[in-house]
Design a protein around this motif. Structure first.
Motif, PDB file in Angstrom:
ATOM      1  N   VAL A  97     -28.283  43.900  -6.517  1.00 51.56           N
ATOM      2  CA  VAL A  97     -27.483  42.739  -6.124  1.00 51.56           C
ATOM      3  C   VAL A  97     -27.362  41.778  -7.302  1.00 51.56           C
ATOM      4  N   ARG A  98     -26.150  41.329  -7.505  1.00 48.31           N
ATOM      5  CA  ARG A  98     -25.851  40.280  -8.486  1.00 48.31           C
ATOM      6  C   ARG A  98     -25.004  39.239  -7.786  1.00 48.31           C
ATOM      7  N   TYR A  99     -24.892  38.086  -8.395  1.00 52.70           N
ATOM      8  CA  TYR A  99     -24.095  37.018  -7.813  1.00 52.70           C
ATOM      9  C   TYR A  99     -22.941  36.683  -8.732  1.00 52.70           C
ATOM     10  N   SER A 100     -21.766  36.513  -8.132  1.00 56.24           N
ATOM     11  CA  SER A 100     -20.590  36.171  -8.916  1.00 56.24           C
ATOM     12  C   SER A 100     -20.731  34.742  -9.430  1.00 56.24           C
ATOM     13  N   THR A 101     -20.040  34.461 -10.509  1.00 60.25           N
ATOM     14  CA  THR A 101     -20.052  33.108 -11.050  1.00 60.25           C
ATOM     15  C   THR A 101     -18.766  32.426 -10.647  1.00 60.25           C
ATOM     16  N   GLY A 102     -18.779  31.127 -10.701  1.00 57.30           N
ATOM     17  CA  GLY A 102     -17.572  30.403 -10.355  1.00 57.30           C
ATOM     18  C   GLY A 102     -17.855  29.351  -9.301  1.00 57.30           C
ATOM     19  N   GLU A 103     -16.786  28.882  -8.696  1.00 53.97           N
ATOM     20  CA  GLU A 103     -16.892  27.795  -7.727  1.00 53.97           C
ATOM     21  C   GLU A 103     -17.745  28.163  -6.524  1.00 53.97           C
ATOM     22  N   LYS A 104     -17.533  29.355  -5.978  1.00 52.54           N
ATOM     23  CA  LYS A 104     -18.316  29.791  -4.826  1.00 52.54           C
ATOM     24  C   LYS A 104     -19.073  31.063  -5.195  1.00 52.54           C
ATOM     25  N   GLU A 105     -20.394  30.963  -5.282  1.00 55.11           N
ATOM     26  CA  GLU A 105     -21.240  32.096  -5.647  1.00 55.11           C
ATOM     27  C   GLU A 105     -21.264  33.106  -4.503  1.00 55.11           C
ATOM     28  N   THR A 106     -21.002  34.378  -4.803  1.00 59.63           N
ATOM     29  CA  THR A 106     -20.966  35.436  -3.790  1.00 59.63           C
ATOM     30  C   THR A 106     -21.856  36.588  -4.219  1.00 59.63           C
ATOM     31  N   ALA A 107     -22.644  37.104  -3.267  1.00 57.72           N
ATOM     32  CA  ALA A 107     -23.494  38.260  -3.550  1.00 57.72           C
ATOM     33  C   ALA A 107     -22.635  39.517  -3.618  1.00 57.72           C
ATOM     34  N   VAL A 108     -22.941  40.385  -4.580  1.00 62.14           N
ATOM     35  CA  VAL A 108     -22.270  41.675  -4.732  1.00 62.14           C
ATOM     36  C   VAL A 108     -23.362  42.729  -4.861  1.00 62.14           C
TER      37      VAL A 108
END
Length: 139
Positions: free
Chosen positions: A16-27
């Motif tokens: 699992v990694r987390y996206s960067t940006g305004e809203k962090e999302t698990a991937v």
């Protein structure tokens, strides 16, 4: 229609990694080993399907899915391509997971709080204990 349904075992724990940006999302990324129905001499006996899941479902996979666990997933195939550092175009195919669930009983996953007795025959069925007879609609 682009719809995929897979039943197989996880080759390793989800990453699992987390996206960067305004809203962090698990991937979460994981690979499902799916047995081939018909086997020929010299061919692999399973296909290894890369899967990607997003958001809360990704966090669920990270917490509850483990290597060797049998899972059932449904989703759609997504293809793509990129150019690697050597300038070679690489084509990708992944399953974008829309639904995922456990596909084995608690006894198969070795949990101890199981109201079901293990079947002595490996027929895919489980034997209910006597305490459930009153709750069954048939006898």
């Amino acid at each position: 229609m682009n719809k995929v349904v897979l039943l197989g075992r996880l080759t390793k724990d989800p990453e699992v990694r987390y996206s960067t940006g305004e809203k962090e999302t698990a991937v979460a990324r994981y690979t499902v080993a799916v047995d081939r129905r018909f086997k020929r001499d010299g061919e692999p006996t399973a296909d290894f399907i890369p899967c990607v899941v997003f958001g809360r479902s990704a966090e669920f996979a990270e917490k509850y899915f483990h290597q060797g666990m049998r899972v059932s997933i449904s989703g759609h195939i997504q293809t793509g391509s990129y150019t690697n550092k050597d300038g070679v175009k690489v084509y990708t195919t992944v399953v974008i997971v829309e639904e995922q669930e456990f596909a084995e009983s608690k006894s198969e996953s070795k949990n101890t709080s199981n109201p079901v007795e293990e079947s002595s025959a490996d027929d895919g069925f489980m034997n209910l204990t006597d305490e459930y007879d009153d709750e069954l609609p048939f006898h």
